[in-house]
Design an enzyme around this catalytic site. Structure first.
Site, PDB file in Angstrom:
ATOM      1  N   LYS A 116       6.140   1.891  -5.534  1.00 57.72           N
ATOM      2  CA  LYS A 116       5.569   2.201  -4.217  1.00 57.72           C
ATOM      3  C   LYS A 116       6.060   3.582  -3.809  1.00 57.72           C
ATOM      4  O   LYS A 116       7.095   4.049  -4.292  1.00 57.72           O
ATOM      5  CB  LYS A 116       6.021   1.181  -3.170  1.00 57.72           C
ATOM      6  CG  LYS A 116       5.101   1.088  -1.980  1.00 57.72           C
ATOM      7  CD  LYS A 116       3.871   0.240  -2.275  1.00 57.72           C
ATOM      8  CE  LYS A 116       2.913   0.194  -1.105  1.00 57.72           C
ATOM      9  NZ  LYS A 116       1.852  -0.789  -1.310  1.00 57.72           N
TER      10      LYS A 116
HETATM   11  P1  NAD Z   1      -5.278   0.549   7.248  1.00 58.59           P
HETATM   12  O1  NAD Z   1      -4.507   1.699   7.734  1.00 58.59           O
HETATM   13  O2  NAD Z   1      -6.680   0.770   6.799  1.00 58.59           O
HETATM   14  O3  NAD Z   1      -5.315  -0.604   8.342  1.00 58.59           O
HETATM   15  C1  NAD Z   1      -4.201  -1.039   9.026  1.00 58.59           C
HETATM   16  C2  NAD Z   1      -4.698  -1.538  10.374  1.00 58.59           C
HETATM   17  O4  NAD Z   1      -3.617  -2.164  11.057  1.00 58.59           O
HETATM   18  C3  NAD Z   1      -5.211  -0.425  11.274  1.00 58.59           C
HETATM   19  O5  NAD Z   1      -6.422  -0.829  11.881  1.00 58.59           O
HETATM   20  C4  NAD Z   1      -4.121  -0.295  12.329  1.00 58.59           C
HETATM   21  O6  NAD Z   1      -4.616   0.171  13.565  1.00 58.59           O
HETATM   22  C5  NAD Z   1      -3.639  -1.729  12.402  1.00 58.59           C
HETATM   23  N1  NAD Z   1      -2.320  -1.877  12.982  1.00 58.59           N
HETATM   24  C6  NAD Z   1      -1.219  -1.118  12.832  1.00 58.59           C
HETATM   25  N2  NAD Z   1      -0.220  -1.587  13.576  1.00 58.59           N
HETATM   26  C7  NAD Z   1      -0.703  -2.672  14.215  1.00 58.59           C
HETATM   27  C8  NAD Z   1      -0.168  -3.597  15.139  1.00 58.59           C
HETATM   28  N3  NAD Z   1       1.083  -3.479  15.553  1.00 58.59           N
HETATM   29  N4  NAD Z   1      -0.953  -4.608  15.583  1.00 58.59           N
HETATM   30  C9  NAD Z   1      -2.225  -4.737  15.174  1.00 58.59           C
HETATM   31  N5  NAD Z   1      -2.790  -3.883  14.305  1.00 58.59           N
HETATM   32  C10 NAD Z   1      -2.036  -2.874  13.836  1.00 58.59           C
HETATM   33  O7  NAD Z   1      -4.380  -0.110   6.102  1.00 58.59           O
HETATM   34  P2  NAD Z   1      -4.801  -1.153   5.003  1.00 58.59           P
HETATM   35  O8  NAD Z   1      -4.970  -0.427   3.731  1.00 58.59           O
HETATM   36  O9  NAD Z   1      -5.877  -2.028   5.500  1.00 58.59           O
HETATM   37  O10 NAD Z   1      -3.435  -1.981   4.881  1.00 58.59           O
HETATM   38  C11 NAD Z   1      -3.117  -3.044   5.780  1.00 58.59           C
HETATM   39  C12 NAD Z   1      -2.102  -3.959   5.117  1.00 58.59           C
HETATM   40  O11 NAD Z   1      -2.677  -4.444   3.899  1.00 58.59           O
HETATM   41  C13 NAD Z   1      -0.795  -3.278   4.714  1.00 58.59           C
HETATM   42  O12 NAD Z   1       0.271  -4.199   4.819  1.00 58.59           O
HETATM   43  C14 NAD Z   1      -1.026  -2.923   3.250  1.00 58.59           C
HETATM   44  O13 NAD Z   1       0.190  -2.797   2.539  1.00 58.59           O
HETATM   45  C15 NAD Z   1      -1.812  -4.142   2.824  1.00 58.59           C
HETATM   46  N6  NAD Z   1      -2.613  -3.928   1.626  1.00 58.59           N
HETATM   47  C16 NAD Z   1      -3.663  -3.060   1.600  1.00 58.59           C
HETATM   48  C17 NAD Z   1      -4.370  -2.885   0.427  1.00 58.59           C
HETATM   49  C18 NAD Z   1      -5.568  -1.981   0.353  1.00 58.59           C
HETATM   50  O14 NAD Z   1      -6.173  -1.903  -0.734  1.00 58.59           O
HETATM   51  N7  NAD Z   1      -5.978  -1.342   1.414  1.00 58.59           N
HETATM   52  C19 NAD Z   1      -3.994  -3.583  -0.728  1.00 58.59           C
HETATM   53  C20 NAD Z   1      -2.931  -4.477  -0.656  1.00 58.59           C
HETATM   54  C21 NAD Z   1      -2.250  -4.641   0.530  1.00 58.59           C
END
Ligand code: NAD
Length: 426
Positions: A116
């Site tokens: 990471k």
């Molecule tokens: P992203 O930035 O697209 O979305 C994150 C969302 O969470 C945003 O809409 C943000 O406004 C919201 N957010 C942040 N703090 C918040 C809070 N306190 N309360 C409510 N909403 C809040 O990111 P993502 O890629 O969708 O990732 C989200 C999670 O999924 C992370 O934990 C990431 O590690 C995990 N993840 C993502 C992927 C991927 O392919 N995108 C893969 C595996 C895991």
């Protein structure tokens, strides 16, 4: 100094993510009766890199950002894991996320270890040129630490396909030839895979379909709430809606919205694209984060950041199932409460593995100069993640454990097997 540049590592009262990851490992090691030496090896990252990133800001000032890249374990293959841009990034958080990537790739049974990366910054307060300069400096600083056969990064919170493109370009400029296979989550035009943008949400939906079979839940009558309506959460919502389930609450960092009558996920996506937030969507009422997590729904999908389901929240959770799109949203003590209350939890290392599975498919296409159709990619994703769900469910059922412990046993067990076969050098 700009607001973005002024960000330092912020302290947090929340539990340390790496301690949580070690506690989850300890539980799995106990069930698996792991040799102490192997448990110790799995409790330590292979290598940690910290880099300083002097970056010219638009004001003309130079700000030095701090970035990290951690290789956790590579016994099963080159390491793999995203890059996060966030003010709260810390080395311990990156280590925890790298450990989870190791178990996740192993649960999905793809030939990758875990890694990471992250930069302490606030991308919401940075211009595109500032982001590009900081990203390219980071790519140059970690160039010898990554590589198609060594460590293959990808997007994570607040990084996207454009950021991946800057990294691939910087890396390729330094090598002297184009190396698309050094990173995944790229734009399609430079070797990205069809289906990658929705893969995490889609994979979580395939897990939800399997969970519904286990819990004998009719998805056509199910309601669900999504915390964190971003890439993973919004795609999850839109795709799950396609199975007839009703989205009744959603949130982002600016606030949450709810409607018992249901919210059209596609319209909410369009609204958020236009306004920058879900807040204020027509036909909805505001809802706080804790009310959303405790709302009366069949399925709860935490898709924001770590540690949002604290023990206090866990006690109030009314969902029958939790599908963890986010990494590490539930603390180990909350796990115990949810388990005791009979909540069926599909853990992060299984539920959100769709992203890394399609990243793997992207890497395979790049290495072999192939380009698969979206249908082909989605079908390979479904086969892989459904197989992983069944492996985990079988392990949990056989040992009478939660799905989290079952997933950890599958993931950690396979990495431990690889270490035993490789032996300990020298
Ligand atoms: P992203 O930035 O697209 O979305 C994150 C969302 O969470 C945003 O809409 C943000 O406004 C919201 N957010 C942040 N703090 C918040 C809070 N306190 N309360 C409510 N909403 C809040 O990111 P993502 O890629 O969708 O990732 C989200 C999670 O999924 C992370 O934990 C990431 O590690 C995990 N993840 C993502 C992927 C991927 O392919 N995108 C893969 C595996 C895991």
């Amino acid at each position: 100094m700009s607001k973005a540049a002024g960000m330092t590592q912020m302290g947090s009262a929340k539990p340390n993510a790496f301690e949580n990851a070690l506690e989850q490992l300890r539980i799995a090691a106990e069930y698996l009766k792991l040799e102490d030496g192997i448990h110790q090896m799995l409790a330590h990252p292979k290598s940690e890199l910290t880099v300083s990133l002097p970056t010219k800001m638009d004001s003309g000032d130079v700000h030095v950002f701090t970035g990290y890249r951690v290789h956790y374990n590579d016994a099963r293959g080159p390491t793999k894991g995203g890059i996060r841009y966030h003010p709260n990034v810390s080395l311990d958080e990156v280590k925890a996320l790298a450990a989870w990537m190791t178990w996740k790739c192993s649960v999905a049974d793809i030939p990758f270890g875990g890694a990471k990366g992250g930069i302490i910054c606030d991308p919401k307060h940075m211009s595109q040129p500032e982001l590009e300069r900081m990203t390219r400096r980071y790519a140059a600083a970690i160039a010898d630490f990554i590589g198609p056969y060594r460590d293959v990064p990808a997007p994570d919170v607040y990084t996207n396909a454009q950021v991946m493109a800057w990294i691939v370009d910087t890396y390729s400029q330094l090598k002297g030839y184009m190396v698309p296979e050094v990173i995944t989550g790229k734009p399609i035009a430079i070797g990205g895979s069809l289906g990658r943008d929705k893969a995490t949400g889609r994979g979580a939906v395939f897990c939800t379909v399997e969970a519904a079979k286990v819990k004998k839940m009719d998805l056509k009558k199910a309601t669900f709430a999504v915390e964190g309506f971003g890439n993973a959460g919004a795609n999850y919502a839109e795709l799950l809606q396609g199975y007839g389930a009703k989205l009744t609450a959603a949130s982002d960092s600016k606030g949450g919205v709810a409607s018992r009558a249901g919210i059209d996920a596609a319209k909410l996506i369009a609204y958020k694209e236009r306004t920058g937030s879900v807040v204020g969507m027509a036909g909805t009422q505001p809802i706080s984060d804790s009310d959303l997590l405790k709302s009366e729904v069949d399925i709860l999908c935490p898709a924001a950041l770590e540690n949002t389901i604290t023990p206090d929240i866990a006690k109030g959770v009314r969902a029958k199932a939790i599908v963890e799109c986010a990494n590490g949203p539930t603390t180990p003590s909350s796990d115990k409460i949810l388990d005791a209350n009979g909540v069926f939890l599909v853990p992060d290392i299984l539920a959100n593995s769709g992203g890394v599975i399609v990243s793997y498919l992207e890497w395979v296409q790049n290495l072999n100069r192939l380009s698969w159709s979206e249908e082909e990619v989605n079908s390979k994703l479904e086969t892989k993640i459904t197989g992983a769900f069944r492996d985990v469910h079988a392990m949990a059922t056989k040992n009478g454990t939660s799905m989290r412990t079952g997933a950890m046993m599958v993931g950690v067990g396979r990495v431990a097997d690889a270490i035993r076969i490789l032996g300990v050098f020298p």
